[in-house]
Design an enzyme around this catalytic site. Sequence first.
Site, PDB file in Angstrom:
ATOM      1  N   LEU A 108      -4.406  33.100  -8.714  1.00  0.00           N
ATOM      2  CA  LEU A 108      -5.174  33.688  -7.617  1.00  0.00           C
ATOM      3  C   LEU A 108      -4.351  33.507  -6.350  1.00  0.00           C
ATOM      4  O   LEU A 108      -3.719  32.461  -6.176  1.00  0.00           O
ATOM      5  CB  LEU A 108      -6.539  33.002  -7.461  1.00  0.00           C
ATOM      6  CG  LEU A 108      -7.535  33.157  -8.615  1.00  0.00           C
ATOM      7  CD1 LEU A 108      -8.763  32.289  -8.366  1.00  0.00           C
ATOM      8  CD2 LEU A 108      -7.947  34.619  -8.804  1.00  0.00           C
ATOM      9  N   ASP A 109      -4.365  34.500  -5.449  1.00  0.00           N
ATOM     10  CA  ASP A 109      -3.586  34.342  -4.230  1.00  0.00           C
ATOM     11  C   ASP A 109      -4.263  33.353  -3.291  1.00  0.00           C
ATOM     12  O   ASP A 109      -5.412  32.946  -3.511  1.00  0.00           O
ATOM     13  CB  ASP A 109      -3.306  35.685  -3.554  1.00  0.00           C
ATOM     14  CG  ASP A 109      -4.555  36.364  -3.017  1.00  0.00           C
ATOM     15  OD1 ASP A 109      -5.364  35.701  -2.352  1.00  0.00           O
ATOM     16  OD2 ASP A 109      -4.717  37.580  -3.242  1.00  0.00           O
ATOM     17  N   ILE A 110      -3.572  32.966  -2.230  1.00  0.00           N
ATOM     18  CA  ILE A 110      -4.036  31.889  -1.363  1.00  0.00           C
ATOM     19  C   ILE A 110      -5.379  32.202  -0.697  1.00  0.00           C
ATOM     20  O   ILE A 110      -6.170  31.295  -0.425  1.00  0.00           O
ATOM     21  CB  ILE A 110      -2.959  31.567  -0.298  1.00  0.00           C
ATOM     22  CG1 ILE A 110      -3.314  30.271   0.447  1.00  0.00           C
ATOM     23  CG2 ILE A 110      -2.774  32.741   0.667  1.00  0.00           C
ATOM     24  CD1 ILE A 110      -2.191  29.746   1.323  1.00  0.00           C
ATOM     25  N   ASN A 111      -5.675  33.482  -0.481  1.00  0.00           N
ATOM     26  CA  ASN A 111      -6.918  33.870   0.193  1.00  0.00           C
ATOM     27  C   ASN A 111      -8.040  34.218  -0.772  1.00  0.00           C
ATOM     28  O   ASN A 111      -9.114  34.645  -0.347  1.00  0.00           O
ATOM     29  CB  ASN A 111      -6.650  35.067   1.114  1.00  0.00           C
ATOM     30  CG  ASN A 111      -5.739  34.702   2.271  1.00  0.00           C
ATOM     31  OD1 ASN A 111      -5.903  33.655   2.888  1.00  0.00           O
ATOM     32  ND2 ASN A 111      -4.768  35.547   2.556  1.00  0.00           N
ATOM     33  N   THR A 112      -7.796  34.049  -2.062  1.00  0.00           N
ATOM     34  CA  THR A 112      -8.822  34.305  -3.075  1.00  0.00           C
ATOM     35  C   THR A 112      -9.296  32.986  -3.667  1.00  0.00           C
ATOM     36  O   THR A 112      -8.499  32.100  -3.945  1.00  0.00           O
ATOM     37  CB  THR A 112      -8.271  35.209  -4.194  1.00  0.00           C
ATOM     38  OG1 THR A 112      -7.831  36.441  -3.631  1.00  0.00           O
ATOM     39  CG2 THR A 112      -9.334  35.502  -5.239  1.00  0.00           C
TER      40      THR A 112
END
Length: 286
Positions: A108-112
Site C-alpha cells: 500500500l502506498d504511504i497515503n493509503t
Amino acid sequence: MTDEKLQKVLARSGLGSRREMERWIMEGRVFVNDEKASLGDRIKLSDQVRVDNKLIDIEKQKEQGPRVILYNKPVGEVCSRKDPEGRPTVFEKLPKLSGGRWVSVGRLDINTSGLLLFTNDGELANRLMHPSTGVDREYAVRVHGEVTDDILEKLKKGVLLEDGMAKFSDVQHFDGSGRNQWFHVVLMEGRNREVRRLWESQELEVSRLKRVRYGCIFMPKSVSAGQWVELSQKELNDLTDLAGLPRQKIKSKTPKQLASDKRVQRRAKPIAGKQVGRRGSRGPSS
C-alpha cells in the site's frame, strides 16, 4: 523428514517464489553443504543451506510452521523494510520470527491505509499476489467531485492509463451525496496507485483510501490502526485454498513467542486512523 525440493524449502522460508528460487539456484547463489546447488536437488532438515553466503535456518523455519498476520496499516507508513528517508515502515511493528522473515502480500502506498497480510511462507505470499490466482482486493474510497452514472460505467468498463487498460470489477456507492461521497471498489490486480489513478482519470480527487478486504480476508473491527492480529486455522485454510496450495497446520506457539507477541502489541502505537467497520462490513473505513 522426507527429502524436499530445494526451491520449495527456500520459498517456504520467505525468500521468494519457487520460480525465483530456481533462478537463484541456476545463478549459483545457493550452496548445500558447501557445494553449489543444482536445479532439482532435494534436501533434508539436517543439510546446511546458504544463499549469498548467508546460512538459512531451514530446521527452525519448519518447526515454527506457517504464520499469517493481518496488519492495519496507518497513513504515513511505508511498505519497505528500510526507508532511506527515515520514515516508519510497516515491518517495525510486526512480531519477531525465530526463523525466516515476514513477507508482505502486496503493498500500500504511504497515503493509503488498511489491510495488509504478512506471512513467513514465501510461496503462499507469491501465489496470493500473482495475477493468475485472481485474488480480488476491496477498498473504501472517499471521492471529491461530481460522480455520475456515466463515470461509474466507464470505470467498470475500463480506462486507458499510462501502463495499460484498468478497471474496477465492482463499484458500489456507500454513503454521502453531492461532491463528497464514499464508494467501495474492487480490483483484480495490484498495480501502483491504481485506485487513485482510475478516479483521477475522470478528474476526481481521492481524499481517503483504505483497503478493507484481500480475497477472503476482511478487516476486523477489533484491529485498530497500527495493530496486528494472527489469522486462525480456518482463515489460513481459506487462504491456502484460494492460492491453490496444500493446507498446513498452525503450530502452537512457545511461551517465549507468546510473550514476545504481547510486548510488540503493547509497544505499537498508530500514527493515524481510527478503527474500521466490522468484519465483512461494507462501511466506509477511516
